[in-house]
Write an enzyme that holds these catalytic residues in place. Structure first.
Site, PDB file in Angstrom:
ATOM      1  N   MET A 165       0.984  -1.649  -0.423  1.00 50.92           N
ATOM      2  CA  MET A 165      -0.094  -0.370  -0.098  1.00 50.92           C
ATOM      3  C   MET A 165       0.708   1.443  -0.141  1.00 50.92           C
ATOM      4  O   MET A 165       0.439   2.347   0.163  1.00 50.92           O
ATOM      5  CB  MET A 165      -0.719  -0.018   1.362  1.00 50.92           C
ATOM      6  CG  MET A 165      -2.019  -1.386   0.960  1.00 50.92           C
ATOM      7  SD  MET A 165      -3.447  -0.764   1.866  1.00 50.92           S
ATOM      8  CE  MET A 165      -2.856  -0.945   3.403  1.00 50.92           C
TER       9      MET A 165
ATOM     10  N   HIS B  68       9.533  -3.194   3.520  1.00 50.62           N
ATOM     11  CA  HIS B  68       8.376  -3.647   2.021  1.00 50.62           C
ATOM     12  C   HIS B  68      10.061  -4.248   1.632  1.00 50.62           C
ATOM     13  O   HIS B  68       9.858  -5.052   0.649  1.00 50.62           O
ATOM     14  CB  HIS B  68       8.234  -2.367   1.508  1.00 50.62           C
ATOM     15  CG  HIS B  68       6.663  -1.938   2.691  1.00 50.62           C
ATOM     16  ND1 HIS B  68       6.830  -1.036   3.135  1.00 50.62           N
ATOM     17  CD2 HIS B  68       5.532  -2.722   2.077  1.00 50.62           C
ATOM     18  CE1 HIS B  68       5.731  -0.071   3.283  1.00 50.62           C
ATOM     19  NE2 HIS B  68       4.885  -1.741   2.713  1.00 50.62           N
TER      20      HIS B  68
ATOM     21  N   GLY C 141       4.742 -10.759   4.260  1.00 48.27           N
ATOM     22  CA  GLY C 141       5.397 -10.424   5.471  1.00 48.27           C
ATOM     23  C   GLY C 141       4.878 -11.170   6.785  1.00 48.27           C
ATOM     24  O   GLY C 141       3.514 -10.729   6.722  1.00 48.27           O
TER      25      GLY C 141
ATOM     26  N   SER D 180       6.310   0.120  10.076  1.00 50.07           N
ATOM     27  CA  SER D 180       5.197  -0.235   9.789  1.00 50.07           C
ATOM     28  C   SER D 180       4.854   1.302   8.310  1.00 50.07           C
ATOM     29  O   SER D 180       5.513   2.202   9.771  1.00 50.07           O
ATOM     30  CB  SER D 180       4.373  -0.261  10.629  1.00 50.07           C
ATOM     31  OG  SER D 180       2.989  -0.094   9.996  1.00 50.07           O
TER      32      SER D 180
ATOM     33  N   ARG E  23       3.080   3.186   9.561  1.00 52.84           N
ATOM     34  CA  ARG E  23       2.050   3.679  10.435  1.00 52.84           C
ATOM     35  C   ARG E  23       2.610   4.583  11.594  1.00 52.84           C
ATOM     36  O   ARG E  23       2.070   4.928  12.145  1.00 52.84           O
ATOM     37  CB  ARG E  23       0.927   2.719  10.968  1.00 52.84           C
ATOM     38  CG  ARG E  23      -0.369   2.195   9.964  1.00 52.84           C
ATOM     39  CD  ARG E  23      -1.616   1.913  10.470  1.00 52.84           C
ATOM     40  NE  ARG E  23      -2.776   1.457   9.712  1.00 52.84           N
ATOM     41  CZ  ARG E  23      -2.978   0.680   9.820  1.00 52.84           C
ATOM     42  NH1 ARG E  23      -1.948  -0.352   9.189  1.00 52.84           N
ATOM     43  NH2 ARG E  23      -4.481   0.571   8.594  1.00 52.84           N
TER      44      ARG E  23
HETATM   45  P1  AMP Z   1       1.355  -2.656   3.287  1.00 50.28           P
HETATM   46  O1  AMP Z   1       1.717  -1.728   2.485  1.00 50.28           O
HETATM   47  O2  AMP Z   1       1.053  -3.014   5.041  1.00 50.28           O
HETATM   48  O3  AMP Z   1       0.088  -3.464   2.745  1.00 50.28           O
HETATM   49  O4  AMP Z   1       2.507  -3.909   3.351  1.00 50.28           O
HETATM   50  C1  AMP Z   1       2.772  -5.247   2.527  1.00 50.28           C
HETATM   51  C2  AMP Z   1       3.306  -6.351   2.527  1.00 50.28           C
HETATM   52  O5  AMP Z   1       4.840  -5.412   3.767  1.00 50.28           O
HETATM   53  C3  AMP Z   1       2.953  -6.965   3.546  1.00 50.28           C
HETATM   54  O6  AMP Z   1       2.888  -8.087   3.019  1.00 50.28           O
HETATM   55  C4  AMP Z   1       3.338  -6.658   4.734  1.00 50.28           C
HETATM   56  O7  AMP Z   1       2.814  -7.946   5.948  1.00 50.28           O
HETATM   57  C5  AMP Z   1       4.844  -6.241   4.265  1.00 50.28           C
HETATM   58  N1  AMP Z   1       5.669  -5.908   6.089  1.00 50.28           N
HETATM   59  C6  AMP Z   1       5.196  -4.378   6.340  1.00 50.28           C
HETATM   60  N2  AMP Z   1       5.519  -4.180   7.355  1.00 50.28           N
HETATM   61  C7  AMP Z   1       6.632  -5.321   7.193  1.00 50.28           C
HETATM   62  C8  AMP Z   1       8.026  -5.462   7.860  1.00 50.28           C
HETATM   63  N3  AMP Z   1       8.807  -4.607   9.084  1.00 50.28           N
HETATM   64  N4  AMP Z   1       9.197  -6.630   7.646  1.00 50.28           N
HETATM   65  C9  AMP Z   1       8.788  -7.143   6.642  1.00 50.28           C
HETATM   66  N5  AMP Z   1       7.079  -6.896   6.367  1.00 50.28           N
HETATM   67  C10 AMP Z   1       6.648  -6.349   6.603  1.00 50.28           C
END
Ligand code: AMP
Length: 277
Positions: A28, A35, A146, A184, A186
């Protein structure tokens, strides 16, 4: 690195560009090293790597969370370019959900009724809808997720089992700050004091894991909850599960595969994390 905003252009490019395997990392945006660790893994093991950046409205049960989700496209593209990613797909809502979009059914059973499920009604259904669409467009050989979003990994497994059995799923470890705080998108919404406080979430998970074998599981959970509430951190859930079956645990699992999972609020920002032990 190619940038596509329409699925038709991405599909045409993929059809002509790829000989070999395609790795896919859905995100996202508001990218961080967590990421990028997924992208690095994909680059190391595939000929072509596609990353999507799409803030999926269907997976936000809280409109304020959706409205405040950080958008950092220029920085994201710079990070992706230096990671060796080949193509970025940044679609509009209309490109992902055209007017004739049909709802993809998927029975999630207990995945929907525990932890993230009841606390974020409709969230996993939204995840299913967007991933079904993205997988149908990108047609990856491997997709990278992740373990920070552990319950989501289980949902993706269920989706692929039913609809995309040929996609190989790769689940990658959680990248953390030196404080232990899981990286994160966030976290960008937290003040510097908030970031310090947020690191206590990981500490609380560690407290549960370290209590394994020293006290009953229920006492370990209560101890960690008290630790967090003493710091004015609101805990939405803190629970242990079997990391294989994802059934909630009442006692320590004698054969290992314990996972402790948490959702908690810092400065009105909802953070999730987990620890396997
Ligand atoms: P998101 O943009 O939050 O939807 O995350 C995209 C992908 O990155 C998802 O598969 C998450 O689980 C992974 N992800 C987010 N934070 C982390 C982190 N700290 N370490 C590894 N992968 C992550």
């Amino acid at each position: 690195m190619k940038i596509f905003r329409q699925h038709s252009e991405l599909s045409t490019w993929l059809a002509s560009a790829t000989a070999g395997d395609t790795g896919f990392v859905p995100t996202m945006g508001a990218l961080h090293e967590g990421h990028i660790s997924l992208v690095n893994e994909a680059v190391a093991n595939n000929t072509t790597v596609v990353v999507s950046i799409f803030i999926n409205p269907k997976q936000f049960n809280n409109p304020e969370d959706y409205a405040k989700y950080p958008v950092t496209e220029a920085e994201d593209l710079a990070m992706l370019k230096s990671s060796g990613c080949h193509a970025v797909y940044i679609p509009s809502v209309e490109d992902i959900y055209p007017e004739n979009t049909t709802h993809i059914p998927l029975l999630l059973n207990h995945l929907e009724s525990i932890l993230e499920g009841p606390n974020r009604p409709g969230h996993f259904d939204g995840v299913v809808q967007v991933l079904h669409r993205l997988f149908s467009i990108v047609k990856p050989d491997r997709a990278y997720f992740g373990l920070k979003d552990f319950q989501q990994c289980k949902v993706v497994q269920a989706l692929c089992k039913q609809y995309f059995p040929d996609i190989q799923l790769i689940f990658c470890p959680t990248l953390r700050e030196s404080s232990g705080l899981a990286k994160s998108s966030r976290n960008r919404r937290l003040s510097s004091q908030g970031l310090v406080k947020a690191a206590l979430i990981y500490k609380a998970l560690k407290m549960v894991a370290d209590a394994h074998g020293h006290m009953p599981l229920s006492s370990a959970i209560i101890q960690s909850e008290r630790f967090l509430s003493a710091q004015d951190i609101r805990v939405e859930y803190l629970a242990c599960a079997d990391s294989d079956t994802f059934e909630l645990s009442e006692n320590w699992n004698a054969e290992g595969h314990n996972i402790v999972l948490i959702a908690a609020y810092i400065e009105h920002v909802r953070l999730i994390d987990n620890l396997q032990f």
